[in-house]
Design an enzyme around this catalytic site. Structure first.
Site, PDB file in Angstrom:
ATOM      1  CG  ASN A   1      -1.857   1.177   1.275  1.00  0.00           C
ATOM      2  OD1 ASN A   1      -1.786   2.078   0.438  1.00  0.00           O
ATOM      3  ND2 ASN A   1      -2.731   1.202   2.267  1.00  0.00           N
TER       4      ASN A   1
ATOM      5  NE  ARG B   1      -6.078   1.956  -0.268  1.00  0.00           N
ATOM      6  CZ  ARG B   1      -6.059   3.115   0.357  1.00  0.00           C
ATOM      7  NH1 ARG B   1      -4.928   3.597   0.818  1.00  0.00           N
ATOM      8  NH2 ARG B   1      -7.161   3.807   0.525  1.00  0.00           N
TER       9      ARG B   1
ATOM     10  CG  ASP C   1      -9.346   2.026  -1.873  1.00  0.00           C
ATOM     11  OD1 ASP C   1      -9.094   0.827  -1.658  1.00  0.00           O
ATOM     12  OD2 ASP C   1      -8.969   2.946  -1.127  1.00  0.00           O
TER      13      ASP C   1
ATOM     14  CG  LEU D   1     -16.918   6.147  10.744  1.00  0.00           C
ATOM     15  CD1 LEU D   1     -17.692   6.326  12.043  1.00  0.00           C
ATOM     16  CD2 LEU D   1     -17.371   7.161   9.698  1.00  0.00           C
TER      17      LEU D   1
ATOM     18  CG  ASN E   1      -6.811  11.508   8.948  1.00  0.00           C
ATOM     19  OD1 ASN E   1      -7.166  12.309   9.816  1.00  0.00           O
ATOM     20  ND2 ASN E   1      -6.051  11.863   7.922  1.00  0.00           N
ATOM     21  N   GLY E   2      -9.781   9.490   7.069  1.00  0.00           N
ATOM     22  CA  GLY E   2     -10.746   9.676   6.000  1.00  0.00           C
ATOM     23  C   GLY E   2     -11.951   8.826   6.332  1.00  0.00           C
TER      24      GLY E   2
ATOM     25  CB  CYS F   1     -11.404  10.927  16.389  1.00  0.00           C
ATOM     26  SG  CYS F   1     -13.124  10.739  16.903  1.00  0.00           S
TER      27      CYS F   1
ATOM     28  N   GLY G   1     -14.357   4.190  13.687  1.00  0.00           N
ATOM     29  CA  GLY G   1     -15.540   3.336  13.768  1.00  0.00           C
ATOM     30  C   GLY G   1     -15.371   2.163  14.710  1.00  0.00           C
TER      31      GLY G   1
ATOM     32  CG  ASN H   1     -10.338   1.569  18.131  1.00  0.00           C
ATOM     33  OD1 ASN H   1     -10.342   0.518  18.752  1.00  0.00           O
ATOM     34  ND2 ASN H   1      -9.633   1.740  17.023  1.00  0.00           N
TER      35      ASN H   1
END
Length: 400
Positions: A10, A91, A150, A211, A213-214, A286, A335, A337
């Site tokens: 990636n 990726r 993606d 969910l 960072n993007g 977050c 999403g 955590n």
């Protein structure tokens, strides 16, 4: 069943994530991250046999040096593992309309990735470097490189979902439409949700929320994507770490005309200075927003806008489910955590029958999956994503 070891790459603009995964059982033999490319502190970190190691790559090092280190240092210490590699999976963030599924890398595929650079100017050039370096570093696997896009999962969207209300010629002549992102993750958690619900994927109706960072939300009806929140680029949709997500397009004109900002400055503002970072004016993290929600106005402001936007998307996508929504699924770093994000979001959706179970919600963190709603509630799940496994499985399948 014999193992099928796949090297998963990636490549980002300034980093390279890698892993060697057995596509038959998901076992991860080696994983690592090379980062800080083009800087004096360029480094590589990796895990093997349960131990963590780290090394400097040299000032200014980039993808070539990182792959050389992987081949000549990390894999050189594991010759048996290296000899068992059967494929390399890459990726790729953006494949445009050309690629509706994963494909073996050919010159035509490389050209297609190049053609999509305008829609992913930071990511696609890095992916091309990764492919070129992999072809050089593993000549024995030259015909065993696989590109996993993606955008591919979202190619089942109907025209009413992917078209913008712009002159149709902009789509026909220039490909301006909704493409989406995080498709590999949305596909993986949809598959896992089908297993949990003991339902064929082709009969599954879920809304998946990736969910991190993007971030993006996808409506999955009968196992296929019918709408998604990211658009032509990954800037549209949810509030993200540093990206604005949805806004009135006229704001761009106002920033230019009334405030004298250049196009480049506006691009930087919307992609790197907005989102949680813009709302807090402190951080894009977050965890800060969650930890300080009750005590700091900036954190509360950011969290409330974030969850409001997310709830709006979930609510609107419910209308696309043909009267049956099997579950909402949360995944990605936030999403999986951020229990507060899930609770505040679902609290806004009580009209749809969601009722959070506080204990279950707090338990479903740090890699643990599970139901987070009460037994009497409409179902919401946490499912940790595993994009690398999907890439490995696709690479193994196409090169078998």
């Amino acid at each position: 069943m014999s193992s099928k070891l796949v090297l998963v790459l990636n490549c980002g603009s300034s980093s390279l994530k890698f892993a060697i995964i057995d596509a038959t059982n998901g076992e991860e033999h080696i994983s690592g991250l090379a980062e800080c490319f083009h800087l004096p502190e360029a480094r590589i970190k990796w895990k093997v046999d349960g131990g963590k190691q780290e090394a400097a790559l040299g000032a200014g090092a980039a993808h070539s040096e990182a792959l050389n280190f992987i081949v000549n240092t990390i894999l050189a210490q594991k010759p048996a593992l290296s000899a068992q590699l059967t494929a390399i999976g890459h990726r790729i963030v953006h494949g445009g309309e050309k690629f509706t599924s994963s494909v073996i890398v050919t010159e035509d595929v490389i050209q297609g990735i190049k053609d999509s650079i305008p829609f992913a100017p930071l990511h696609n050039p890095a992916h091309l470097i990764g492919i070129a370096e992999a072809l050089k570093s593993f000549p024995n696997l030259a015909d065993k490189n696989v590109a996993v896009f993606d955008t591919a999962f979202h190619q089942t969207m109907p025209e009413e979902s992917y078209l913008y209300a712009l002159p149709y010629s902009l789509y026909k002549d220039h490909g301006i439409r909704r493409y989406g992102a995080h498709g590999t993750s949305h596909f993986y958690v949809s598959q896992e949700a089908a297993k949990i619900l003991n339902k064929p994927l082709g009969e599954l109706n879920v809304i998946t929320c990736h969910l991190g960072n993007g971030g993006s939300v996808t409506a999955v009806r009968n196992g296929k994507c019918v709408d998604t929140s990211m658009g032509l680029t990954p800037l549209e949709g949810l509030v993200m770490g540093t990206r604005s997500g949805d806004l009135d397009p006229a704001i761009i004109f106002h920033l230019h005309d009334a405030m004298g900002m250049s196009v480049d400055q506006i691009n930087t503002l919307l992609t790197k200075e907005s989102g949680l970072l813009g709302l807090t004016e402190v951080t894009s993290d977050c965890r800060y927003v969650e930890d300080n929600y009750a005590t700091k106005a900036d954190a509360k402001r950011a969290m409330d806008v974030f969850c409001h936007r997310l709830a709006k998307y979930i609510g609107s996508y419910t209308a696309l489910m043909d009267g049956r929504l099997d579950a909402v699924v949360f995944t990605g770093g936030i999403g999986e955590n951020a229990a507060m994000v899930r609770e505040l979001t679902l609290d806004k959706l009580g009209l749809l029958g969601f009722e959070i179970d506080h204990e279950r919600n707090m338990a479903a963190r740090f890699g643990k999956s599970g139901t987070i709603t009460k037994d009497s509630s409409r179902l919401a799940l946490v499912i940790p994503t595993n994009e690398e496994l999907v890439i490995a499985q696709d690479a193994a399948r196409l090169t078998a």
